[in-house]
Design an enzyme around this catalytic site. Structure first.
Site, PDB file in Angstrom:
ATOM      1  N   HIS A 389       7.525   6.275  63.501  1.00  0.00           N
ATOM      2  CA  HIS A 389       6.527   6.428  62.445  1.00  0.00           C
ATOM      3  C   HIS A 389       5.172   6.034  62.993  1.00  0.00           C
ATOM      4  O   HIS A 389       5.024   4.949  63.540  1.00  0.00           O
ATOM      5  CB  HIS A 389       6.925   5.601  61.227  1.00  0.00           C
ATOM      6  N   HIS A 519       6.000  11.009  60.326  1.00  0.00           N
ATOM      7  CA  HIS A 519       7.408  10.782  60.698  1.00  0.00           C
ATOM      8  C   HIS A 519       7.723  11.831  61.760  1.00  0.00           C
ATOM      9  O   HIS A 519       7.321  12.968  61.612  1.00  0.00           O
ATOM     10  CB  HIS A 519       8.371  11.052  59.546  1.00  0.00           C
TER      11      HIS A 519
END
Length: 649
Positions: A389, A519
């Site tokens: 992330h 992501h």
RNA sequence: GCCUUUGUAGCUCAGAGGUAGAGCACUUCCUUGGUAAGGAAGAGGUCGCGGGUUCAAUUCCCGCCAAAGGCUCCA
């Protein structure tokens, strides 16, 4: 009266009013005309022999076009129906569409049954009917007449379909003795269908509704040439041989246990080693790209997922909570790593100068997939994502996104997935209830992806309804050695979770700002990736990944000791080798090593022991002659360098 | 999740209302060999799990679990 027809290359040709796409084809070349299956007229696929509506654009469709194939298969479904009606009088027909590989028809056979043994007769009948060269004749029918026709035929399925249609939009297609309610389009005539195969039979509910009658679904596929059908059948055989479930067992990579549970793979030593190598490969790349490894637990408090929105979205259909002696306290197995990473981000304040922050974790997650969806390693209930992330400022999104694209492509290249497609997955156009977050944030995220992709000059397809519930995605589909498509990597832009977790950074203006989250997972999941890799390589992994790179085969037990010495030498060179010390003949040892797909076999007998060499045999290639261990080391290094060269630039 | 089929040795599979068999793999012995299967002997099974019918069930019936294929591609 004349009409102007614009062709795909921009040329405009003039035809008499009432001309068909087939006429257009004929005016270009007879050979082309023979191959035309249907045509795209002003963007709509229509019968090749249907008069053109007036001035229009025309794209002729052949077997090379997906729409051309669909036309062929749709007509083939009608041909199948005609054959079934002839062989099984009184059959009622439901729907018969083309699909990705062929077509099917759902049929109510009454009390009769069709099994594999009946396929030959059906194929025979279809061939017989196809050879009659019957035209597919389109006719627009008033609703009342359509109802009358199928009432008389006693086909309640068609009647139900007609019920949903507007008067004036209903058409019939007839070929030979068979007439079907159908929107079309269809082939000019049945003779285009040359090679026919009924593939399988299965039960399917009328309209997919389990409370309604179960119909017999016949699957089939057809081709314009017998040779193409033969090739297709060979391809299916090859796919069966490459099935990762079969190879996984044969190569001792992974297994499942009823006691452990469905969809929960157990990695055997060789599989685990392979996986570990993939992990290390990506870890290295990520370290060089400014990622930091983090580690988070496998369970978390329910509140974490309430905050992230996962609880609302999946709570009821997921593994149920883990309870503690403390009444009311509930933990969940983690289905995603992102909420944990958000909490790591939150553990201290961030300055804009720190961003982007990139947290990576090979995080194992658990999702309760429906039992019928489980499939080998490609669909499991516990799997490890190569997750990361990235938290960045809104200004950094595009650049970060592009960097991730580069990383994903680098990984594909290193693993020899040279054929891939990128898909922009956006929200469902109608149903927006499936998603969280404001329209404004969604638009920002979608724009970020579109811009990054445009700047990279990537070819993409846009799919609506394929987004994650918190944001749009860029999904990578690779094509394997057999041309089958698999979804692997994914990159997602997310404005929503940072809001839900109230993530912040301090900007140059000394004000608090909200970061944007990306992501990403180049492999997607290690399980799925290994499965695809097995099928792509047919179990012949690239040398750097192979669980065992070489196997040492002493000619007889007399040379076991020399074999061990060579084994030690190779170990010092970081070459993974094992020794086959069994009391077996060399032919047998070679056969077993070939079947195990070990890349190199090193044979040691009297000759080699005396000369201090090894006789090298390559899997699938045969004898390479003898060389010294040092020369072999160089050979291995060169091979690895060549296969990884894609990742060096 | 639903439908169909399947579940017998580590693997691939045969078998039958009277508690099991083959090939390969495994162990031991013989053989010590040159580029895809040397020979012999031996060991190995709660016939997926639980219940029922029966004098007797691995076999028949029911439930569960798991796997394969299909469904959730709507003329």
């Amino acid at each position: 009266m004349k009409i102007n027809v614009t062709l795909p290359d921009g040329t405009v040709r003039e035809y008499e009013k009432g001309a068909t796409a087939m006429d257009v084809a004929l005016s270009i070349s007879e050979g082309l005309a023979r191959n035309v299956l249907s045509a795209k007229v002003d963007g709509e696929v229509r019968d090749a022999n249907r008069p053109l509506p007036g001035d229009c654009t025309v794209q002729l469709l052949t077997w090379k076009d997906d729409e051309g194939k669909a036309t062929m298969w749709h007509s083939s479904a009608h041909l199948l129906a005609e054959a079934v009606e002839a062989l099984y009088p009184g059959s009622k027909f439901a729907i018969g569409p083309p699909i990705e590989n062929g077509f099917y028809y759902d049929i109510d056979l009454g009390d009769k049954m069709i099994g594999d043994g009946d396929f030959k007769a059906i194929e025979q009948k279809m061939k017989e009917l196809a050879a009659k060269k019957e035209s597919f004749i389109r006719r627009e029918v008033p609703k009342a007449e359509a109802i009358a026709y199928f009432t008389e035929k006693g086909d309640e399925y068609k009647l139900e379909l007609i019920d949903d249609l507007e008067d004036g939009t209903i058409s019939f297609y007839t070929q030979g003795n068979f007439t079907d309610l159908c929107r079309g389009p269809h082939l000019p005539d049945t003779s285009y269908i040359k090679a026919i195969k009924v593939m399988s039979v299965a039960g399917a509910y009328w309209r997919g509704d389990e409370k309604r009658k179960q119909l017999t679904r016949l699957y089939g596929i057809t081709f314009p040439k017998q040779k193409e059908l033969d090739e297709y059948l060979v391809l299916l055989e090859e796919a069966k041989k490459r099935d990762h479930r079969k190879l996984g067992k044969e190569l001792d990579l992974f297994t499942f246990s009823e006691k452990v549970g469905a969809g929960l793979p157990l990695w055997l030593p060789k599989g685990a080693a392979l996986r570990e190598r993939l992990v290390n490969f990506l870890k290295d790349l990520q370290e060089k790209s400014g990622y930091q490894q983090v580690v988070t637990p496998h369970i978390a408090h329910k509140d974490l997922y309430v905050t992230s929105g996962h609880y609302d979205k999946y709570g009821a259909d997921s593994f149920q909570p883990i309870r503690t002696p403390d009444p009311g306290e509930e933990f969940f197995l983690k289905p995603m790593n992102c909420p944990h990473h958000c909490e790591i981000y939150k553990s201290r304040p961030h300055s804009y100068k720190d961003l982007p922050v990139r947290y990576a974790e090979f995080g194992t997650v658990y999702r309760y997939e429906q039992s019928g969806e489980l499939h080998g390693l490609t669909r499991v209930r516990g799997f490890t994502q190569d997750d990361a992330h990235l938290f960045c400022t809104p200004e950094q999104v595009k650049e970060e996104f592009m960097k991730v694209i580069d990383l994903v492509l680098l990984v594909f290249k290193a693993l020899n997935f040279t054929n891939y497609e990128a898909q922009v997955s956006l929200r469902d156009k109608e149903d927006r209830t499936k998603y969280i977050g404001s329209d404004e944030n969604w638009e920002k995220a979608e724009n970020a992806i579109m811009e990054a992709v445009a700047e990279k000059g990537m070819n993409t397809v846009v799919e609506y309804g394929e987004a994650a519930f918190y944001g749009p995605k860029l999904d990578f589909m690779v094509k394997d050695a057999l041309g089958r498509k698999w979804q692997l990597g994914t990159i997602q832009v997310d404005y929503n979770l940072p809001e839900r977790f109230e993530l912040e950074y301090v900007g140059a203006d000394n004000q608090k700002h909200r970061p944007v989250m990306i992501h990403r997972a180049p492999f997607g999941s290690l399980e799925r990736f290994v499965a695809v890799l097995i099928e792509h390589t047919a179990g012949r992994f690239p040398l750097w990944l192979a669980p065992e790179q070489a196997i040492i085969l002493p000619i007889s037990e007399k040379f076991n000791e020399t074999a061990h010495q060579v084994g030690e030498l190779l170990k010092e060179c970081d070459i993974r080798a094992v020794i086959d010390e069994r009391n077996e003949k060399i032919g047998r040892k070679i056969r077993d090593a070939e079947m195990a797909k070990t890349p190199f076999m090193l044979i040691i007998g009297e000759k080699e022991a005396g000369a201090g060499t090894i006789s090298v045999r390559e899997h699938g290639q045969g004898d390479l002659g003898s060389m010294t261990p040092a020369q072999f080391k160089t050979l291995v290094e060169e091979r690895i360098k060549a296969s990884l060269s894609g990742s060096v630039n």
